[in-house]
Design an enzyme around this catalytic site. Structure first.
Site, PDB file in Angstrom:
ATOM      1  N   GLU A 129      61.089  17.486  12.306  1.00  0.00           N
ATOM      2  CA  GLU A 129      62.409  18.162  12.302  1.00  0.00           C
ATOM      3  C   GLU A 129      62.411  19.428  11.450  1.00  0.00           C
ATOM      4  OE1 GLU A 129      65.258  15.025  11.341  1.00  0.00           O
ATOM      5  OE2 GLU A 129      64.381  13.741  12.875  1.00  0.00           O
ATOM      6  N   GLU A 157      62.166  10.496  18.265  1.00  0.00           N
ATOM      7  CA  GLU A 157      63.262   9.822  17.550  1.00  0.00           C
ATOM      8  C   GLU A 157      64.534  10.033  18.344  1.00  0.00           C
ATOM      9  OE1 GLU A 157      64.356  10.487  13.388  1.00  0.00           O
ATOM     10  OE2 GLU A 157      62.246  10.778  12.915  1.00  0.00           O
TER      11      GLU A 157
END
Ligand code: BMA
Length: 355
Positions: free
Chosen positions: A179, A283
């Protein structure tokens, strides 16, 4: 003549067998992932055998198994806090138990993936502290490089310790520095330059290889922020095996989630084609999911649109009521998850065992 023919046939059959022996555990897993992708999308769950919505730390349990009868094909675990010498990760999971569960998962034919939320080495706060210019400081030449090497040594020792009872190393998918397109982590978009980020990923890769971690399949997953240019932070073909993306639904708007996920998965799978890499939805989940048909109506259709290796749904925290993403017995999503399980596309532990 017949003898020569027989000898030639024997050599031909033996060849792939000998070639296989020279593949590292990581290369074997990568080969397996590539093969499995043609069978369907593996379903994964973070911390699956550690705790669930209504239990914690009991052995042999799993919310997924208690709902559909099988363990997830992929289990995710997090190394965060290992770097501080802690015996438990940031969510209280003992690393000894993690090692045990990775071996059990391997034994039942499943796959494990590791993420890492390390503390901020510059400020001493958690991973979610973007301040302190930590990346610049831990790279070679920086004031905190020696400290960072100690952190990497901890990770290397743990990953190398993942072994079967007869001493074979168990391969895992490692997904550090995730991320990075978001701005919440100390390696995120506002905390270092794109070039520094790439250096961090490459340095980690080379360091762990140098330490002898031949059981790592490398995953790299943007998430959050501006992802117009999916490959902007890509460390390079030599460093990454699996492209990923992290995208969640944090509200009651499945349409907005689907629109974002479709865009993200499409960009990722295009990049995967371009680079020749595998792609995974690394995710996701709907936080505190109450929508009874979320799995078959919201998630499943999107898994059918793109070639994906696996999808990892985030954890069912026993100690944080809202932090749950998978069904559990008695939850509104349980019945629908059985349909999700029965769909030919979704692969669970038994579907991939021995394959
Ligand atoms: C986050 C949340 C946190 C957790 C962290 C690492 O997304 O689930 O509660 O500590 O992941 O597992």
């Amino acid at each position: 003549m017949k003898k020569i023919f027989l000898a030639l046939t024997a050599i031909l059959f033996a060849l792939p067998m000998t070639a296989k022996k020279h593949l590292s555990p990581a290369q074997q897993l990568l080969e397996r992932l590539t093969k499995l992708q043609s069978r369907g999308v593996m379903i994964g769950h973070q911390d699956d055998p550690m705790y669930g919505i209504a239990w914690s730390w009991e052995r042999g349990r799993s919310d997924v198994k208690e709902v559909c009868g099988d363990y997830p094909a992929v289990m995710g675990f997090d190394l965060g806090k290992m770097e501080l010498g802690s015996s438990e990760n940031l969510d209280g999971v003992p690393f000894s138990r993690m090692r045990e569960e990775i071996a059990l998962q391997h034994q039942r034919g499943g796959i494990s993936t590791l993420s890492w939320h390390p503390w901020n080495p510059a400020t001493g706060e958690k991973a979610w502290d973007p301040s302190g210019q930590a990346v610049t400081k831990i790279l070679p030449g920086g004031a905190l490089n020696a400290k960072f090497c100690i952190w990497l040594n901890c990770v290397a020792a743990f990953i190398k310790s993942l072994q079967t009872p007869d001493g074979q190393r168990i391969p895992v998918i490692f997904r550090p520095w995730h991320e990075m397109t978001g701005d919440w982590f100390w390696w995120g978009s506002k905390s270092c330059t794109t070039e520094e980020y790439k250096q961090l990923y490459r340095y980690t890769h080379d360091y762990l290889l140098e330490k002898g971690c031949d059981n790592i399949v490398w995953a790299w997953s943007p998430g959050g922020g501006d992802q117009n240019e999916y490959l902007k932070h890509y460390p390079g073909n030599e460093y990454v095996d699996v492209l990923g993306v992290d995208t969640y639904q944090f509200d009651d708007n499945p349409d907005a989630y689907q629109a974002t996920v479709r865009r993200d998965l499409q960009r990722m799978t295009e990049a995967a084609k371009q680079t020749g890499k595998l792609a995974a939805f690394t995710e996701t989940g709907c936080q505190n999911v109450q929508d009874a048909t979320w799995f078959t109506r919201v998630l499943l259709p999107m898994l059918k649109e793109q070639p994906l290796s696996y999808v990892l749904v985030w954890r069912n925290a026993w100690d944080q009521p809202k932090e749950n993403y998978m069904p559990a017995p008695g939850r509104p999503t349980a019945a629908d998850f059985v349909d999700f399980y029965n769909d030919p596309l979704t692969l669970f532990s038994k579907d991939i065992k021995g394959k």
